[in-house]
Design a protein around this motif. Structure first.
Motif, PDB file in Angstrom:
ATOM      1  N   TYR A 112      -9.088  -8.710   8.691  1.00 58.28           N
ATOM      2  CA  TYR A 112      -7.824  -7.372   8.230  1.00 58.28           C
ATOM      3  C   TYR A 112      -8.278  -6.507   6.859  1.00 58.28           C
ATOM      4  O   TYR A 112      -8.434  -7.249   5.681  1.00 58.28           O
ATOM      5  CB  TYR A 112      -6.602  -7.754   8.531  1.00 58.28           C
ATOM      6  N   THR A 113      -7.762  -6.046   6.636  1.00 57.18           N
ATOM      7  CA  THR A 113      -7.808  -4.979   4.895  1.00 57.18           C
ATOM      8  C   THR A 113      -6.783  -5.418   4.297  1.00 57.18           C
ATOM      9  O   THR A 113      -5.654  -6.508   4.345  1.00 57.18           O
ATOM     10  CB  THR A 113      -7.632  -3.572   4.693  1.00 57.18           C
ATOM     11  N   GLU A 162      -5.226  -4.522   1.995  1.00 51.66           N
ATOM     12  CA  GLU A 162      -3.680  -3.902   1.933  1.00 51.66           C
ATOM     13  C   GLU A 162      -2.607  -4.461   2.303  1.00 51.66           C
ATOM     14  O   GLU A 162      -1.837  -4.419   2.144  1.00 51.66           O
ATOM     15  CB  GLU A 162      -4.667  -2.596   1.639  1.00 51.66           C
ATOM     16  N   SER A 163      -3.663  -4.363   3.920  1.00 47.78           N
ATOM     17  CA  SER A 163      -2.080  -5.102   5.080  1.00 47.78           C
ATOM     18  C   SER A 163      -1.943  -6.550   4.849  1.00 47.78           C
ATOM     19  O   SER A 163      -0.641  -6.478   5.061  1.00 47.78           O
ATOM     20  CB  SER A 163      -2.640  -4.962   6.482  1.00 47.78           C
ATOM     21  N   LYS A 221       0.639  -6.898   2.683  1.00 53.01           N
ATOM     22  CA  LYS A 221       1.787  -6.876   2.966  1.00 53.01           C
ATOM     23  C   LYS A 221       2.485  -7.376   3.346  1.00 53.01           C
ATOM     24  O   LYS A 221       4.025  -7.629   3.332  1.00 53.01           O
ATOM     25  CB  LYS A 221       2.108  -5.280   3.350  1.00 53.01           C
ATOM     26  N   ASN A 277       7.230  -6.698  11.249  1.00 52.58           N
ATOM     27  CA  ASN A 277       6.680  -5.995  11.079  1.00 52.58           C
ATOM     28  C   ASN A 277       5.029  -5.456  10.056  1.00 52.58           C
ATOM     29  O   ASN A 277       4.118  -4.637  11.198  1.00 52.58           O
ATOM     30  CB  ASN A 277       7.468  -4.355  10.825  1.00 52.58           C
ATOM     31  N   ALA A 278       5.240  -6.263   9.811  1.00 57.09           N
ATOM     32  CA  ALA A 278       3.601  -6.550   8.773  1.00 57.09           C
ATOM     33  C   ALA A 278       2.563  -7.167   9.133  1.00 57.09           C
ATOM     34  O   ALA A 278       1.218  -6.397   9.324  1.00 57.09           O
ATOM     35  CB  ALA A 278       3.988  -7.310   7.521  1.00 57.09           C
ATOM     36  N   ASN A 304       1.287  -4.567  11.487  1.00 56.63           N
ATOM     37  CA  ASN A 304       1.254  -3.398  10.921  1.00 56.63           C
ATOM     38  C   ASN A 304      -0.952  -3.748  10.471  1.00 56.63           C
ATOM     39  O   ASN A 304      -1.315  -3.023   9.218  1.00 56.63           O
ATOM     40  CB  ASN A 304       1.092  -2.873   9.880  1.00 56.63           C
ATOM     41  N   LEU A 305      -1.218  -5.488  10.261  1.00 49.25           N
ATOM     42  CA  LEU A 305      -2.537  -5.338  10.013  1.00 49.25           C
ATOM     43  C   LEU A 305      -3.579  -4.756  10.093  1.00 49.25           C
ATOM     44  O   LEU A 305      -3.692  -4.231  11.710  1.00 49.25           O
ATOM     45  CB  LEU A 305      -2.619  -6.944  10.622  1.00 49.25           C
ATOM     46  N   LYS A 306      -4.366  -3.780   9.446  1.00 48.33           N
ATOM     47  CA  LYS A 306      -5.484  -3.187   9.641  1.00 48.33           C
ATOM     48  C   LYS A 306      -6.997  -3.524   9.543  1.00 48.33           C
ATOM     49  O   LYS A 306      -7.151  -4.110   8.271  1.00 48.33           O
ATOM     50  CB  LYS A 306      -5.265  -2.116   9.037  1.00 48.33           C
TER      51      LYS A 306
END
Length: 265
Positions: free
Chosen positions: A116-117, A119-120, A123, A154-155, A158-160
């Protein structure tokens, strides 16, 4: 002697007509004041205006009272959450739920997170750090505990993943076609994607496709088993062997057994 019957100068004469001049310069009746200049009319007009003002003020007051009553009724029907309820101490169930979510992801496989990215993932890390602080706080409120638990979930949701190269996306589309139309196994699709006699994709692209293809491998095995039974009239034992064979369908033993167990459903 004859009598002189002529009228003398001292005989009475008929009175002359008197002409009366009106206020507007003509002749006729004497002038009178218009009715709107009369005192009684002025008093009546003043009373009428006062009555209109009083009536208007009374109507506005009733409308204001009605609006206020309606507003009060609405407020009473939806009682606000008290500060005491917001600040109540978290229950043991709420703390246990947060602890479970924290434990599940604090020791997550780093290889899994690497897909995953950054940034995600950051978070998720921040949500876990905050959850640890809340868990260490023995006087944490219900609101704080529930929010910390929701933030973790939620984190994770929202993992991308990073944008895949075009080659990887093409391999994924091929893999999806093999699964949906030919009910192939995971290993069978991978080998078809990488084979020089098949699709000729690089191993990285093929592995990306296998990791992201939407497939129910048990159902694929079952559909293959039905094909062998209906078109080739094979026995269950032979179907099972064909499903797990490295020269056949290459399904796992569990997937093949599932197919045999549900073949007659």
């Amino acid at each position: 002697m004859s009598e002189d019957k002529s009228v003398g100068t001292n005989a009475p004469q008929a009175p002359e007509k008197t002409t009366v001049v009106t206020s507007i310069g003509g002749t006729g009746m004497p002038s009178k004041n218009p009715f709107w200049k009369k005192k009684w009319f002025k008093i009546t007009a003043i009373v009428f205006v006062l009555l209109c003002i009083i009536s208007s003020c009374s109507g506005n007051k009733k409308q204001s009272d009605s609006s206020h009553a309606s507003s009060s009724s609405t407020t009473a029907s939806t009682p606000a959450v008290t500060q005491e309820e917001k600040d109540k101490t978290a229950t043991s169930e709420e703390i246990s739920k947060l602890q479970a979510n924290y434990d599940q992801y604090i020791n997550a496989d780093q290889n899994w997170l690497a897909s995953y990215t950054p940034e995600s993932v950051a978070k998720l890390t921040a949500a876990l750090d905050n959850a640890k602080k809340v868990l260490d706080n023995t006087s944490a409120t219900s609101k704080e505990v529930n929010k910390a638990s929701d933030d973790i979930l939620n984190a994770v949701k929202n993992l991308k993943e990073p944008e895949a190269p075009a080659e990887h996306k093409a391999a994924l589309r091929k893999a999806q076609t093999y699964s949906d139309r030919m009910y192939m196994s995971k290993q069978g699709i991978y080998e078809q994607l990488t084979s020089e006699y098949g699709e000729g994709f690089e191993p990285e692209a093929a592995q990306y496709a296998i990791d992201h293809v939407k497939a129910d491998w048990n159902n694929n095995a079952l559909q293959k088993a039905k094909t062998y039974r209906d078109r080739m009239s094979m026995s269950k034992n032979n179907i099972y062997e064909q499903l797990i064979s490295q020269y056949g369908e290459k399904f796992t033993a569990d997937e093949a057994q599932y197919a045999i167990d549900h073949l007659d459903d």
